[in-house]
Write a protein that holds these residues in place. Structure first.
Motif, PDB file in Angstrom:
ATOM      1  N   ALA A  86      34.361  40.762  34.018  1.00 36.61           N
ATOM      2  CA  ALA A  86      34.985  40.391  32.744  1.00 36.61           C
ATOM      3  C   ALA A  86      35.663  39.023  32.846  1.00 36.61           C
ATOM      4  O   ALA A  86      36.139  38.614  33.906  1.00 36.61           O
ATOM      5  CB  ALA A  86      35.995  41.454  32.334  1.00 36.61           C
ATOM      6  N   VAL A  87      35.680  38.306  31.725  1.00 34.26           N
ATOM      7  CA  VAL A  87      36.406  37.032  31.616  1.00 34.26           C
ATOM      8  C   VAL A  87      37.516  37.241  30.595  1.00 34.26           C
ATOM      9  O   VAL A  87      37.249  37.510  29.422  1.00 34.26           O
ATOM     10  CB  VAL A  87      35.473  35.887  31.187  1.00 34.26           C
ATOM     11  CG1 VAL A  87      36.275  34.588  31.067  1.00 34.26           C
ATOM     12  CG2 VAL A  87      34.328  35.715  32.179  1.00 34.26           C
ATOM     13  N   VAL A  88      38.761  37.167  31.043  1.00 34.37           N
ATOM     14  CA  VAL A  88      39.905  37.416  30.159  1.00 34.37           C
ATOM     15  C   VAL A  88      40.608  36.093  29.865  1.00 34.37           C
ATOM     16  O   VAL A  88      40.578  35.159  30.666  1.00 34.37           O
ATOM     17  CB  VAL A  88      40.893  38.412  30.811  1.00 34.37           C
ATOM     18  CG1 VAL A  88      40.228  39.763  30.999  1.00 34.37           C
ATOM     19  CG2 VAL A  88      41.408  37.901  32.154  1.00 34.37           C
ATOM     20  N   PRO A 101      46.559  31.296  38.296  1.00 37.85           N
ATOM     21  CA  PRO A 101      45.721  30.203  37.779  1.00 37.85           C
ATOM     22  C   PRO A 101      44.425  30.739  37.195  1.00 37.85           C
ATOM     23  O   PRO A 101      44.071  31.913  37.373  1.00 37.85           O
ATOM     24  CB  PRO A 101      45.452  29.365  39.034  1.00 37.85           C
ATOM     25  CG  PRO A 101      45.462  30.370  40.148  1.00 37.85           C
ATOM     26  CD  PRO A 101      46.511  31.376  39.777  1.00 37.85           C
ATOM     27  N   ASP A 102      43.695  29.868  36.494  1.00 36.99           N
ATOM     28  CA  ASP A 102      42.372  30.248  36.004  1.00 36.99           C
ATOM     29  C   ASP A 102      41.389  30.302  37.172  1.00 36.99           C
ATOM     30  O   ASP A 102      41.577  29.666  38.210  1.00 36.99           O
ATOM     31  CB  ASP A 102      41.878  29.240  34.959  1.00 36.99           C
ATOM     32  CG  ASP A 102      42.648  29.347  33.655  1.00 36.99           C
ATOM     33  OD1 ASP A 102      43.425  30.315  33.517  1.00 36.99           O
ATOM     34  OD2 ASP A 102      42.488  28.460  32.794  1.00 36.99           O
ATOM     35  N   GLY A 103      40.315  31.066  36.971  1.00 36.45           N
ATOM     36  CA  GLY A 103      39.280  31.154  37.997  1.00 36.45           C
ATOM     37  C   GLY A 103      38.845  32.586  38.233  1.00 36.45           C
ATOM     38  O   GLY A 103      39.239  33.513  37.506  1.00 36.45           O
ATOM     39  N   THR A 104      38.020  32.762  39.250  1.00 33.43           N
ATOM     40  CA  THR A 104      37.452  34.076  39.570  1.00 33.43           C
ATOM     41  C   THR A 104      38.284  34.750  40.658  1.00 33.43           C
ATOM     42  O   THR A 104      38.523  34.164  41.721  1.00 33.43           O
ATOM     43  CB  THR A 104      35.995  33.937  40.039  1.00 33.43           C
ATOM     44  OG1 THR A 104      35.210  33.426  38.952  1.00 33.43           O
ATOM     45  CG2 THR A 104      35.431  35.278  40.473  1.00 33.43           C
ATOM     46  N   PHE A 105      38.710  35.976  40.400  1.00 32.33           N
ATOM     47  CA  PHE A 105      39.531  36.759  41.324  1.00 32.33           C
ATOM     48  C   PHE A 105      38.694  37.916  41.887  1.00 32.33           C
ATOM     49  O   PHE A 105      37.841  38.492  41.191  1.00 32.33           O
ATOM     50  CB  PHE A 105      40.777  37.311  40.621  1.00 32.33           C
ATOM     51  CG  PHE A 105      41.774  36.246  40.255  1.00 32.33           C
ATOM     52  CD1 PHE A 105      42.940  36.089  40.980  1.00 32.33           C
ATOM     53  CD2 PHE A 105      41.532  35.384  39.189  1.00 32.33           C
ATOM     54  CE1 PHE A 105      43.852  35.105  40.650  1.00 32.33           C
ATOM     55  CE2 PHE A 105      42.443  34.392  38.851  1.00 32.33           C
ATOM     56  CZ  PHE A 105      43.606  34.252  39.585  1.00 32.33           C
ATOM     57  N   ALA A 165      34.316  46.295  46.272  1.00 34.56           N
ATOM     58  CA  ALA A 165      34.931  45.090  45.723  1.00 34.56           C
ATOM     59  C   ALA A 165      34.240  44.732  44.408  1.00 34.56           C
ATOM     60  O   ALA A 165      33.078  45.098  44.183  1.00 34.56           O
ATOM     61  CB  ALA A 165      34.826  43.926  46.708  1.00 34.56           C
ATOM     62  N   PHE A 166      34.968  44.024  43.545  1.00 35.32           N
ATOM     63  CA  PHE A 166      34.387  43.474  42.321  1.00 35.32           C
ATOM     64  C   PHE A 166      35.201  42.245  41.932  1.00 35.32           C
ATOM     65  O   PHE A 166      36.254  41.962  42.528  1.00 35.32           O
ATOM     66  CB  PHE A 166      34.366  44.516  41.192  1.00 35.32           C
ATOM     67  CG  PHE A 166      35.726  44.953  40.721  1.00 35.32           C
ATOM     68  CD1 PHE A 166      36.371  44.301  39.678  1.00 35.32           C
ATOM     69  CD2 PHE A 166      36.364  46.026  41.326  1.00 35.32           C
ATOM     70  CE1 PHE A 166      37.618  44.704  39.240  1.00 35.32           C
ATOM     71  CE2 PHE A 166      37.614  46.437  40.900  1.00 35.32           C
ATOM     72  CZ  PHE A 166      38.247  45.783  39.859  1.00 35.32           C
ATOM     73  N   THR A 167      34.723  41.502  40.948  1.00 33.21           N
ATOM     74  CA  THR A 167      35.396  40.270  40.526  1.00 33.21           C
ATOM     75  C   THR A 167      35.666  40.297  39.027  1.00 33.21           C
ATOM     76  O   THR A 167      34.994  40.992  38.262  1.00 33.21           O
ATOM     77  CB  THR A 167      34.549  39.030  40.856  1.00 33.21           C
ATOM     78  OG1 THR A 167      33.296  39.129  40.164  1.00 33.21           O
ATOM     79  CG2 THR A 167      34.295  38.919  42.346  1.00 33.21           C
ATOM     80  N   PHE A 168      36.660  39.558  38.625  1.00 35.26           N
ATOM     81  CA  PHE A 168      36.900  39.250  37.208  1.00 35.26           C
ATOM     82  C   PHE A 168      37.431  37.820  37.158  1.00 35.26           C
ATOM     83  O   PHE A 168      37.846  37.251  38.185  1.00 35.26           O
ATOM     84  CB  PHE A 168      37.879  40.241  36.580  1.00 35.26           C
ATOM     85  CG  PHE A 168      39.296  40.101  37.064  1.00 35.26           C
ATOM     86  CD1 PHE A 168      40.209  39.279  36.399  1.00 35.26           C
ATOM     87  CD2 PHE A 168      39.739  40.783  38.190  1.00 35.26           C
ATOM     88  CE1 PHE A 168      41.520  39.142  36.849  1.00 35.26           C
ATOM     89  CE2 PHE A 168      41.042  40.661  38.641  1.00 35.26           C
ATOM     90  CZ  PHE A 168      41.933  39.836  37.973  1.00 35.26           C
ATOM     91  N   SER A 169      37.403  37.228  35.995  1.00 33.36           N
ATOM     92  CA  SER A 169      37.802  35.817  35.867  1.00 33.36           C
ATOM     93  C   SER A 169      38.864  35.657  34.797  1.00 33.36           C
ATOM     94  O   SER A 169      38.894  36.397  33.800  1.00 33.36           O
ATOM     95  CB  SER A 169      36.587  34.937  35.522  1.00 33.36           C
ATOM     96  OG  SER A 169      35.604  35.032  36.532  1.00 33.36           O
ATOM     97  N   ILE A 170      39.739  34.695  35.013  1.00 30.84           N
ATOM     98  CA  ILE A 170      40.745  34.318  34.026  1.00 30.84           C
ATOM     99  C   ILE A 170      40.357  32.948  33.479  1.00 30.84           C
ATOM    100  O   ILE A 170      40.149  32.003  34.249  1.00 30.84           O
ATOM    101  CB  ILE A 170      42.147  34.255  34.664  1.00 30.84           C
ATOM    102  CG1 ILE A 170      42.546  35.616  35.237  1.00 30.84           C
ATOM    103  CG2 ILE A 170      43.192  33.801  33.637  1.00 30.84           C
ATOM    104  CD1 ILE A 170      43.877  35.589  35.983  1.00 30.84           C
ATOM    105  N   GLY A 171      40.231  32.861  32.163  1.00 30.62           N
ATOM    106  CA  GLY A 171      39.844  31.593  31.533  1.00 30.62           C
ATOM    107  C   GLY A 171      38.349  31.369  31.605  1.00 30.62           C
ATOM    108  O   GLY A 171      37.656  31.408  30.587  1.00 30.62           O
ATOM    109  N   ALA A 172      37.816  31.145  32.787  1.00 31.04           N
ATOM    110  CA  ALA A 172      36.383  30.914  32.980  1.00 31.04           C
ATOM    111  C   ALA A 172      36.045  31.191  34.445  1.00 31.04           C
ATOM    112  O   ALA A 172      36.899  31.055  35.323  1.00 31.04           O
ATOM    113  CB  ALA A 172      36.016  29.477  32.610  1.00 31.04           C
TER     114      ALA A 172
END
Length: 656
Positions: free
Chosen positions: A45-47, A101-105, A122-129
């Motif tokens: 997801a991108v939030v 910060p923005d980016g992929t976590f 494990a999985f990833t999500f992103s803030i902003g882009a």
């Protein structure tokens, strides 16, 4: 006699190693019994704004400690507080620091399922882009590696020790009380106790590293050991050690006071007391498995745990008694046909209990026909059933030999002593007696006379020499008598036939025990299907988002996996696309390249190529993927796992 049995023991040991190696090497590494079915933020997801926490939902309850869930920023720095909490049901959360910060976590988790098996992912999500990330997720399975292999072998050894301990003691108490004086039987039961005790201690030490770091160096970490002692599995292992102390006392009485007791009435009372005490200890030992593994999780635990205890006891009485009978047939001087018939009846009752409890457990752990044939657990279960059928078939052959033995008048057992070994099963035939008489060479007497020059008086130093020669003569007589008795015993076709069939049963039993050990560490079919259904339901995002799973096999070494394509919002115009490449065990698959192409054959459009950017291990993404019109689109994914191994898989889906 040791020369006869040694090759057969080596054969059984080689069979054990070969079967365990084949199963552990060929098994699909799916040992997690709980699965991640949802998260917030969702995978990929991108939030727009940084969340205050990350929550994870599993298919069943899990054990979680501080640090079980970690959230890492694009540079690999932890941004969570380290404190996990339950939100109710099967959902857990960890708080995040502010000002992210923005980016992929990247979110990593390592927990323990309700039936004691480690679960990691494990999985990833992103803030902003989405952005590049330096986080590299290990693709080693939770509970795998050297520590996992040692822990798995410890599980097998503990089952084998339990079977020999309980089954051997039950055999001599219920079928062959005279067997308490046979040294080989004593060694078998004591070996079972030692194996179970050693395996339990080893598992207790390995447990922390098995469910945590997976490092051999952490086996003796006292901090991890103290954490293990506070868990359900740790309590079960400690309880098993305490019960084994009581089992040691039971063994001492069984092969000590009981074996020496001659009064029939007193021996009968002691038999009753040993039977009651032995059953309590054996049931307690079986309960240490039931309270910490499959039976303790899932549906109907109140019925499943007692059924599991009965199942384990029946296995021990059948296979442990079979092992004791095998040792008796090869090592004991004699064993009456009535003993074999008695054990045959006991084994039949044990098999009946196994069938009833096994059917219930199979239904509980599998549930559907598709899970029986389509999951690794179901396939192992079918193999186990086939082995049981083979074992019962060989047992039927053994019963035929037993029936023939019952027609042979049994000779009164002779107590084994130096120079006077006991008789074998059945009375020797006239031909065997004749062979026995002919075993002494012509001119050789049973009691060689001393030469005149060897005779000495009561005085002088001759007494010492006569004593040595007498002892040497006694040893020679004992060796000759033992050899003669062995030849007579081996010449008995009924005993030899029974030994061969029981040996075959023991070989199948070793394979069966190995399959059962792997089965108990494999995710039940019912749980696996329910987790897949829950994951599929969670992946159905609002707004028409599309998620497709495409299994692939590039044909090279380590070339199997699953490519998941997610398209959001799956409509005409721009879309965000995520591609996740996973191993069959659900771990992220680190491969060099992924390409995607969209084709609308009905309108002769495409293929429209898309080359996503790699942002994390097993995760590629692309923004602004243009879909020109609605229709049934073919989505083709090309996966390259090495310089020369690649494959293209595709599926059709309605977009727009």
């Amino acid at each position: 006699m040791s020369q006869t049995i040694a090759p057969r023991v080596r054969t059984l040991l080689l069979l054990l190693l070969a079967v365990m190696g084949a199963l552990l090497a060929g098994a699909v590494p799916v040992s997690a019994h709980a699965a991640l079915t949802g998260s917030d933020p969702q995978q990929g997801a991108v939030v727009d704004e940084a969340p205050s926490q990350v929550s994870l939902t599993f298919s069943e309850q899990v054990a979680m400690s501080d640090g079980s869930v970690r959230v890492l920023d694009p540079k690999g720095k932890r941004v969570d507080t380290g404190k996990t909490s339950g939100l109710g049901g099967t959902t857990y959360a960890v708080k995040l620091h502010s000002g992210l910060p923005d980016g992929t976590f990247t979110v990593t988790y390592q927990v323990v399922s309700a039936d004691s098996h480690p679960v990691a992912g494990a999985f990833t999500f992103s803030i902003g882009a989405p952005s590049k990330t330096s986080v590299a997720v290990s693709d080693q399975e939770a509970g795998g590696g050297v520590v996992g292999g040692l822990y798995g072998f410890g599980r097998y050894l503990s089952y084998a020790g339990f079977i020999l301990l309980v089954g051997g003691a039950a055999f001599v108490l219920a079928c062959w009380p005279r067997g308490t004086g046979v040294r080989a039987v004593q060694r078998l039961v004591v070996s079972g106790w030692l194996a179970l005790t050693g395996a339990t201690l080893a598992m207790l030490l390995l447990r922390g590293a098995y469910t945590g770091t997976g490092k051999v160096g952490d086996v003796f970490d006292l901090t991890l050991l103290s954490q293990v002692l506070q868990t359900k599995t740790g309590a079960a292992l400690v309880s098993r050690l305490l019960l084994l102390a009581a089992a040691a006392l039971f063994i001492a009485v069984l092969f000590g006071a009981y074996e020496k007791r001659e009064d029939d009435e007193e021996k009968g009372d002691l038999t009753f007391g040993l039977a009651i005490g032995g059953f309590v200890v054996a049931a307690g030992l079986a309960a240490t498995w039931a309270m910490a593994e499959h039976a303790s999780a899932g549906i109907q635990t109140g019925i499943a745990m007692p059924a599991d205890i009965l199942h384990l006891l029946a296995v021990a009485v059948w296979l442990g008694g079979l092992s004791t009978l095998l040792v008796a047939l090869y090592r004991a001087p004699s064993i009456e046909p009535s003993v074999v018939r008695r054990f045959s009846r006991v084994a039949f009752g044990s098999v009946a209990v196994l069938v009833v409890t096994g059917i219930y457990q199979s239904w509980r752990q599998v549930g559907t026909w598709s899970a029986l044939t389509g999951t690794w657990y179901g396939q192992l279960l079918l193999i186990k059933v086939a082995l049981v059928v083979v074992l019962v078939g060989i047992a039927w052959i053994s019963r035929r030999w037993t029936a023939q033995l019952s027609q042979v008048p049994a000779e009164e057992p002779v107590k084994a002593s130096v120079g006077a070994p006991a008789a074998s099963v059945g009375a020797p035939s006239a031909q065997e007696n004749e062979e026995s008489k002919q075993s002494t060479e012509p001119g050789e007497s049973e009691e060689p006379e001393s030469r005149p020059d060897e005779k000495t008086t009561a005085s002088g130093g001759g007494d010492s020499g006569d004593g040595k020669r007498a002892a040497q003569l006694a040893r020679q007589r004992a060796a000759v008598a033992t050899t003669r008795e062995k030849r007579l015993r081996d010449a008995d076709p009924l005993r030899s036939g029974l030994r061969r069939s029981v040996f075959a049963e023991a070989g199948v039993a070793i394979v069966l025990l190995a399959v059962t050990t792997v089965l108990t560490s494999t995710e039940p079919g019912r749980t696996e299907e329910e987790a897949k259904a829950a994951t599929a339901a969670a992946s159905e995002q609002p707004g028409g988002a599309l998620s497709l799973d495409m299994p692939f096999d590039t044909g090279g070494e380590d070339g199997k996996g699953i490519a998941r394509v997610e398209l959001d919002p799956a409509r005409v115009g721009g879309n965000d696309m995520h591609v996740y490449v996973q191993r069959p065990n659900g771990k992220a698959f680190d491969i060099p390249e992924v390409k995607v192409a969209f084709t609308l054959e009905a309108k002769d459009i495409g293929p429209l190529p898309v080359v996503p950017d790699r942002i994390a291990t097993g995760h590629w993404t692309a923004s602004g993927v243009q879909i020109p019109m609605a229709g049934n689109w073919q989505i083709a994914v090309t996966v390259r796992t090495s310089d020369i191994d690649q494959v293209t898989v595709d599926k059709n889906a309605q977009i727009g």
